[in-house]
Enzyme design. Structure first.
Site, PDB file in Angstrom:
ATOM      1  N   TYR A  72       0.835  -1.202   0.000  1.00  0.00           N
ATOM      2  CA  TYR A  72       0.000   0.000   0.000  1.00  0.00           C
ATOM      3  C   TYR A  72       0.871   1.254   0.000  1.00  0.00           C
ATOM      4  O   TYR A  72       0.614   2.198  -0.740  1.00  0.00           O
ATOM      5  CB  TYR A  72      -0.913   0.019   1.232  1.00  0.00           C
ATOM      6  N   PHE A 124      -6.488  19.086 -25.293  1.00  0.00           N
ATOM      7  CA  PHE A 124      -7.287  17.873 -25.490  1.00  0.00           C
ATOM      8  C   PHE A 124      -8.625  18.027 -24.747  1.00  0.00           C
ATOM      9  O   PHE A 124      -8.710  18.773 -23.771  1.00  0.00           O
ATOM     10  CB  PHE A 124      -6.515  16.644 -24.988  1.00  0.00           C
ATOM     11  N   ASP A 125      -9.677  17.306 -25.201  1.00  0.00           N
ATOM     12  CA  ASP A 125     -11.044  17.473 -24.649  1.00  0.00           C
ATOM     13  C   ASP A 125     -11.079  17.421 -23.121  1.00  0.00           C
ATOM     14  O   ASP A 125     -11.752  18.221 -22.484  1.00  0.00           O
ATOM     15  CB  ASP A 125     -12.038  16.386 -25.069  1.00  0.00           C
ATOM     16  N   ASP A 214       1.510  18.606 -21.594  1.00  0.00           N
ATOM     17  CA  ASP A 214       0.597  17.465 -21.671  1.00  0.00           C
ATOM     18  C   ASP A 214       1.342  16.466 -22.546  1.00  0.00           C
ATOM     19  O   ASP A 214       1.417  16.606 -23.765  1.00  0.00           O
ATOM     20  CB  ASP A 214      -0.743  17.890 -22.280  1.00  0.00           C
ATOM     21  N   ALA A 216       1.256  13.091 -23.288  1.00  0.00           N
ATOM     22  CA  ALA A 216       0.763  11.773 -23.697  1.00  0.00           C
ATOM     23  C   ALA A 216       1.630  11.132 -24.791  1.00  0.00           C
ATOM     24  O   ALA A 216       1.910   9.944 -24.748  1.00  0.00           O
ATOM     25  CB  ALA A 216      -0.685  11.890 -24.164  1.00  0.00           C
ATOM     26  N   LYS A 257      -0.579   6.004 -23.805  1.00  0.00           N
ATOM     27  CA  LYS A 257      -0.047   6.235 -25.154  1.00  0.00           C
ATOM     28  C   LYS A 257       1.447   5.887 -25.145  1.00  0.00           C
ATOM     29  O   LYS A 257       1.799   4.721 -25.287  1.00  0.00           O
ATOM     30  CB  LYS A 257      -0.269   7.692 -25.579  1.00  0.00           C
ATOM     31  N   HIS A 449     -20.461  12.679 -28.237  1.00  0.00           N
ATOM     32  CA  HIS A 449     -20.035  11.693 -29.243  1.00  0.00           C
ATOM     33  C   HIS A 449     -20.000  10.262 -28.720  1.00  0.00           C
ATOM     34  O   HIS A 449     -20.192   9.330 -29.469  1.00  0.00           O
ATOM     35  CB  HIS A 449     -18.668  12.073 -29.830  1.00  0.00           C
TER      36      HIS A 449
HETATM   37  N1  F0G Z   1      -4.060  14.467 -23.286  1.00  0.00           N
HETATM   38  C1  F0G Z   1      -4.022  14.044 -24.550  1.00  0.00           C
HETATM   39  C2  F0G Z   1      -3.196  14.782 -25.549  1.00  0.00           C
HETATM   40  C3  F0G Z   1      -4.770  12.921 -24.934  1.00  0.00           C
HETATM   41  O1  F0G Z   1      -4.743  12.521 -26.201  1.00  0.00           O
HETATM   42  C4  F0G Z   1      -5.541  12.241 -23.955  1.00  0.00           C
HETATM   43  C5  F0G Z   1      -6.337  11.072 -24.319  1.00  0.00           C
HETATM   44  C6  F0G Z   1      -5.523  12.724 -22.649  1.00  0.00           C
HETATM   45  C7  F0G Z   1      -4.775  13.840 -22.341  1.00  0.00           C
HETATM   46  C8  F0G Z   1      -6.325  12.063 -21.562  1.00  0.00           C
HETATM   47  O2  F0G Z   1      -5.741  10.877 -21.173  1.00  0.00           O
HETATM   48  O3  F0G Z   1      -7.403   9.111 -21.769  1.00  0.00           O
HETATM   49  O4  F0G Z   1      -5.513   8.660 -20.184  1.00  0.00           O
HETATM   50  O5  F0G Z   1      -7.402  10.097 -19.504  1.00  0.00           O
HETATM   51  N2  F0G Z   1      -6.585  10.730 -25.504  1.00  0.00           N
HETATM   52  C9  F0G Z   1      -7.280   9.539 -25.956  1.00  0.00           C
HETATM   53  C10 F0G Z   1      -7.464   9.588 -27.449  1.00  0.00           C
HETATM   54  C11 F0G Z   1      -8.524   9.214 -25.226  1.00  0.00           C
HETATM   55  O6  F0G Z   1      -8.161   8.704 -27.987  1.00  0.00           O
HETATM   56  O7  F0G Z   1      -6.929  10.483 -28.108  1.00  0.00           O
HETATM   57  P1  F0G Z   1      -6.585   9.626 -20.635  1.00  0.00           P
END
Ligand code: F0G
Length: 458
Positions: A72, A124-125, A214, A216, A257, A449
């Protein structure tokens, strides 16, 4: 004879995939409300929905899973992960989280407040969501050229420095940090140059601000710096990564990723005050400091994945596959966001189906056609994803309307890539016969979506 290019790995385990008939797919997509997120994965032949969490781990990563320490507190696997992250990024404070958006949630809970402005390049969204959820504003400062899909630029993900300075000047007291997304997913997996990161740093210093990456797809970004930016050809990917992170103060990471694990993420920073502030949120939201949202075994596999994927050969194998796809689309004349980015091809649906009115969602229409054609699942990054304007409730038709076809890491062979390209060609060749798009039957207020229900326009 010069030997042809080949993968930097061989295959030890395989997973069968199944083909289906067009009749089956027509029934399945109808049942799914013409929304590919509602399909069962078994109804898909080649899955290009995302490159997130869909990669194949190496034998070394699977071996690391067995060595995971599930304690833990103070797990050995945490320290392995922390040391690897520090070695690659130089950031000594590390907080694991269950995925990227959880890292955003924890860090932004500490840093972003009502009325703040967070400038960046095509947030990103989920990043944008976590900013707006706190009644703050995500200001997109991406270069305008990113919108022109046919313009070839080596670093189409860059931040427009003039736009950024304007935001810094106007809102200087309300900016908790600048966020740079590497690679820029929303603009098409397009990289950001080292020079651009240097320019952002200089502005941040001028205004006394910090910079978050960010990250990823940071390793893919480093690959493009090595292969496209002057002065980097002889540097290793790890040296380039270190230089990128040297220009930042911290990072949020979706490890699904470029970490090549199926689930996981983290925050890392060089600043103790950020770490202390984030600590208060990780414990209630995610978990104790040395596991956050992750299993010990997953942290162990991630440490190995980060190391492997910051080696040139692994990235070179991947990007070659994307470039093969691009060369086939070029041969067939299919328009996409040029040049191809690091993780996906973004097909320009407005150019493929100009006869379909925006209100009938051209990219979604093309996504459905491609699925029916060959069981290939892409996804719409366009007008449905853009949601409605929160005030007017009108659809937001301002941006691009793409079909994104993501390539998972180390999963499909070049033959699968050829099938994807051929299926797209078949749809492209009969594009004039596609006369009508789709209309919305039901939609959620936000992030529609994922669950939207559609039907073909009569
Ligand atoms: N930042 C970027 C640039 C991303 O592409 C994503 C996720 C996230 C943050 C969020 O990360 O999914 O681990 O919570 N992108 C995926 C995609 C979902 O299909 O492009 P997460």
């Amino acid at each position: 004879m010069k030997l042809p290019f080949a993968e930097s790995w061989k295959i030890k385990m395989v997973e069968p995939i199944t083909k289906s008939t067009r009749e089956q797919r027509e029934a399945w997509i109808k049942e799914a409300g013409y929304n590919v997120f509602q399909l069962r994965a078994d109804q898909v032949y080649i899955d290009c929905l995302t490159d997130s969490g869909t990669g194949a781990m190496s034998d070394r990563q699977w071996a690391a899973l067995m060595m995971g320490d599930e304690s833990y507190a103070g797990a050995r696997s945490f320290y392995e992960l922390r040391d690897t992250i520090e070695r690659i990024t130089g950031f000594k404070y590390v907080i694991p989280t269950h995925q990227g958006r959880a890292a955003e949630n924890v860090l932004f809970s500490a840093l972003v407040h009502e009325g703040d402005y967070v400038p960046g390049n095509s947030h990103f969204d989920t990043t944008k969501g976590h900013i707006e959820f706190r009644k703050a504003f995500a200001v997109d400062c991406t270069i305008d050229d990113a919108k022109d899909t046919q313009k070839e630029l080596p670093f189409k993900g860059n931040v427009d420095i003039t736009k950024l300075e304007k935001v810094l000047e106007e809102h200087k007291d309300k900016i908790p940090f600048i966020i740079v997304t590497v690679t820029n997913n929303t603009a098409g997996g397009q990289p950001v140059s080292m020079q651009n990161l240097r320019d952002v740093r200089a502005l941040a210093d001028k205004y006394g601000k910090r910079v978050v990456l960010d990250s990823a797809r940071f390793a893919e970004n480093a690959y493009f710096i090595k292969t496209r930016e002057e002065g980097y050809a002889d540097k290793t990917i790890k040296e380039i990564c270190k230089e990128m992170f040297d220009l930042a103060d911290g990072m949020t990471m979706s490890a699904k990723k470029d970490g090549i694990v199926n689930m996981g993420g983290f925050i890392a920073t060089r600043w103790e005050d950020w770490y202390e502030a984030a600590k208060a949120f990780v414990i209630p939201f995610e978990g104790y400091l040395t596991y956050g949202g992750m299993n010990g075994r997953d942290m162990a596999a991630l440490a190995v994945g980060l190391d492997e994927n910051t080696e040139f050969d692994n990235l070179d194998t991947r990007i070659h596959q994307l470039q093969l796809l691009a060369s086939l689309l070029d041969e067939y004349g299919i328009p996409y966001q040029r040049p191809i980015g690091g993780h996906a091809v973004f097909v320009d649906a407005l150019k493929v189906l100009p006869q379909i009115p925006k209100e009938q969602f051209p990219a979604q229409t093309l996504t459905i056609e491609l699925y029916k054609e060959a069981g290939i699942r892409g996804c719409e990054i366009g007008y449905i994803l853009a949601d409605r304007d929160p005030v007017t409730r009108e659809n937001r038709f301002g941006g691009n309307d793409f079909v994104r076809l993501c390539i998972p890491r180390r999963v499909y062979t070049d033959n699968h890539i050829r099938v994807i390209a051929a299926a797209l060609k078949n749809v492209f060749d009969r594009r004039d016969e596609i006369k009508k798009g789709v209309e919305i039957v039901w939609e959620a207020e936000l992030m529609r979506h994922f669950t939207v229900k559609l039907k073909p326009v009569e």
